[in-house]
Design a protein around this motif. Structure first.
Motif, PDB file in Angstrom:
ATOM      1  N   PRO A  29      40.856  27.201  33.535  1.00 35.63           N
ATOM      2  CA  PRO A  29      40.209  28.296  32.806  1.00 35.63           C
ATOM      3  C   PRO A  29      39.546  29.271  33.778  1.00 35.63           C
ATOM      4  O   PRO A  29      38.912  28.862  34.742  1.00 35.63           O
ATOM      5  CB  PRO A  29      39.152  27.602  31.949  1.00 35.63           C
ATOM      6  CG  PRO A  29      39.374  26.149  32.074  1.00 35.63           C
ATOM      7  CD  PRO A  29      40.266  25.909  33.240  1.00 35.63           C
ATOM      8  N   VAL A  30      39.717  30.559  33.488  1.00 38.08           N
ATOM      9  CA  VAL A  30      39.168  31.604  34.340  1.00 38.08           C
ATOM     10  C   VAL A  30      38.213  32.472  33.531  1.00 38.08           C
ATOM     11  O   VAL A  30      38.553  32.939  32.449  1.00 38.08           O
ATOM     12  CB  VAL A  30      40.289  32.488  34.928  1.00 38.08           C
ATOM     13  CG1 VAL A  30      39.717  33.667  35.694  1.00 38.08           C
ATOM     14  CG2 VAL A  30      41.201  31.674  35.815  1.00 38.08           C
ATOM     15  N   ILE A  31      37.030  32.653  34.084  1.00 35.76           N
ATOM     16  CA  ILE A  31      36.076  33.619  33.544  1.00 35.76           C
ATOM     17  C   ILE A  31      36.097  34.796  34.511  1.00 35.76           C
ATOM     18  O   ILE A  31      35.816  34.630  35.698  1.00 35.76           O
ATOM     19  CB  ILE A  31      34.650  33.038  33.474  1.00 35.76           C
ATOM     20  CG1 ILE A  31      34.610  31.843  32.538  1.00 35.76           C
ATOM     21  CG2 ILE A  31      33.656  34.114  33.042  1.00 35.76           C
ATOM     22  CD1 ILE A  31      33.296  31.071  32.582  1.00 35.76           C
ATOM     23  N   LEU A  32      36.480  35.967  34.014  1.00 35.96           N
ATOM     24  CA  LEU A  32      36.428  37.158  34.850  1.00 35.96           C
ATOM     25  C   LEU A  32      35.048  37.772  34.698  1.00 35.96           C
ATOM     26  O   LEU A  32      34.543  37.929  33.589  1.00 35.96           O
ATOM     27  CB  LEU A  32      37.497  38.173  34.435  1.00 35.96           C
ATOM     28  CG  LEU A  32      38.928  37.834  34.834  1.00 35.96           C
ATOM     29  CD1 LEU A  32      39.896  38.871  34.285  1.00 35.96           C
ATOM     30  CD2 LEU A  32      39.068  37.747  36.341  1.00 35.96           C
ATOM     31  N   LEU A  33      34.443  38.108  35.804  1.00 32.64           N
ATOM     32  CA  LEU A  33      33.132  38.742  35.848  1.00 32.64           C
ATOM     33  C   LEU A  33      33.330  40.064  36.571  1.00 32.64           C
ATOM     34  O   LEU A  33      33.763  40.078  37.728  1.00 32.64           O
ATOM     35  CB  LEU A  33      32.144  37.850  36.595  1.00 32.64           C
ATOM     36  CG  LEU A  33      30.722  38.352  36.724  1.00 32.64           C
ATOM     37  CD1 LEU A  33      30.076  38.511  35.352  1.00 32.64           C
ATOM     38  CD2 LEU A  33      29.917  37.393  37.579  1.00 32.64           C
ATOM     39  N   SER A  34      33.050  41.172  35.882  1.00 29.46           N
ATOM     40  CA  SER A  34      33.412  42.452  36.472  1.00 29.46           C
ATOM     41  C   SER A  34      32.468  43.569  36.063  1.00 29.46           C
ATOM     42  O   SER A  34      31.880  43.527  34.980  1.00 29.46           O
ATOM     43  CB  SER A  34      34.834  42.816  36.042  1.00 29.46           C
ATOM     44  OG  SER A  34      35.212  44.070  36.576  1.00 29.46           O
ATOM     45  N   GLY A  35      32.391  44.567  36.908  1.00 28.22           N
ATOM     46  CA  GLY A  35      31.691  45.797  36.579  1.00 28.22           C
ATOM     47  C   GLY A  35      32.580  46.731  35.770  1.00 28.22           C
ATOM     48  O   GLY A  35      32.119  47.717  35.213  1.00 28.22           O
ATOM     49  N   LEU A  36      33.869  46.411  35.713  1.00 25.55           N
ATOM     50  CA  LEU A  36      34.807  47.202  34.916  1.00 25.55           C
ATOM     51  C   LEU A  36      34.657  46.772  33.458  1.00 25.55           C
ATOM     52  O   LEU A  36      34.944  45.633  33.124  1.00 25.55           O
ATOM     53  CB  LEU A  36      36.239  46.971  35.397  1.00 25.55           C
ATOM     54  CG  LEU A  36      36.495  47.250  36.883  1.00 25.55           C
ATOM     55  CD1 LEU A  36      37.902  46.842  37.269  1.00 25.55           C
ATOM     56  CD2 LEU A  36      36.247  48.708  37.203  1.00 25.55           C
ATOM     57  N   ASP A  37      34.219  47.694  32.606  1.00 24.83           N
ATOM     58  CA  ASP A  37      33.878  47.275  31.246  1.00 24.83           C
ATOM     59  C   ASP A  37      34.536  48.084  30.138  1.00 24.83           C
ATOM     60  O   ASP A  37      34.126  48.012  28.984  1.00 24.83           O
ATOM     61  CB  ASP A  37      32.362  47.283  31.065  1.00 24.83           C
ATOM     62  CG  ASP A  37      31.754  48.656  31.262  1.00 24.83           C
ATOM     63  OD1 ASP A  37      32.496  49.603  31.592  1.00 24.83           O
ATOM     64  OD2 ASP A  37      30.524  48.776  31.095  1.00 24.83           O
ATOM     65  N   SER A  38      35.584  48.827  30.456  1.00 23.81           N
ATOM     66  CA  SER A  38      36.278  49.558  29.398  1.00 23.81           C
ATOM     67  C   SER A  38      37.132  48.582  28.586  1.00 23.81           C
ATOM     68  O   SER A  38      37.469  47.487  29.053  1.00 23.81           O
ATOM     69  CB  SER A  38      37.169  50.652  29.990  1.00 23.81           C
ATOM     70  OG  SER A  38      38.323  50.090  30.597  1.00 23.81           O
ATOM     71  N   ASP A  39      37.459  48.978  27.373  1.00 23.25           N
ATOM     72  CA  ASP A  39      38.313  48.129  26.537  1.00 23.25           C
ATOM     73  C   ASP A  39      39.633  47.838  27.240  1.00 23.25           C
ATOM     74  O   ASP A  39      40.144  46.719  27.177  1.00 23.25           O
ATOM     75  CB  ASP A  39      38.584  48.802  25.182  1.00 23.25           C
ATOM     76  CG  ASP A  39      37.361  48.844  24.290  1.00 23.25           C
ATOM     77  OD1 ASP A  39      36.390  48.095  24.559  1.00 23.25           O
ATOM     78  OD2 ASP A  39      37.361  49.634  23.328  1.00 23.25           O
TER      79      ASP A  39
END
Length: 86
Positions: A29-39
């Motif tokens: 399982p991967v949780i992506l954590l990002s500053g990119l927050d567009s749909d």
């Protein structure tokens, strides 16, 4: 094989989306954590293998909740240790 991976989308030298795709094949399982927050960014993350997508505006509690969910429930001591490290 890791039980869970928390990966930034923008990380050198490998793109986090590519890593998510590789880990999906290994059933990690991967949780992506990002500053990119567009749909569009979020949909792209899920399409590439993320099981969860958190934006960097989230707090430590949200990250711990996601970890807790994917690891099947942390006991109180494990949760306290993780919270203390944040």
């Amino acid at each position: 094989r890791p039980d869970l991976a928390i990966v930034d989308v923008c990380m050198p030298p490998m793109n986090g989306l590519n890593l998510a795709e590789e880990l999906r094949e290994l059933r990690v399982p991967v949780i992506l954590l990002s500053g990119l927050d567009s749909d569009e960014d979020i949909v792209r993350g899920y399409a590439r293998g993320a099981r969860s997508y958190l934006t960097k505006s989230c707090g430590p509690q949200q990250i711990l909740d996601a970890v807790d969910y994917f690891l099947g429930g942390l006991d109180a001591t494990e949760r306290w240790v993780l919270e203390s490290a944040l």
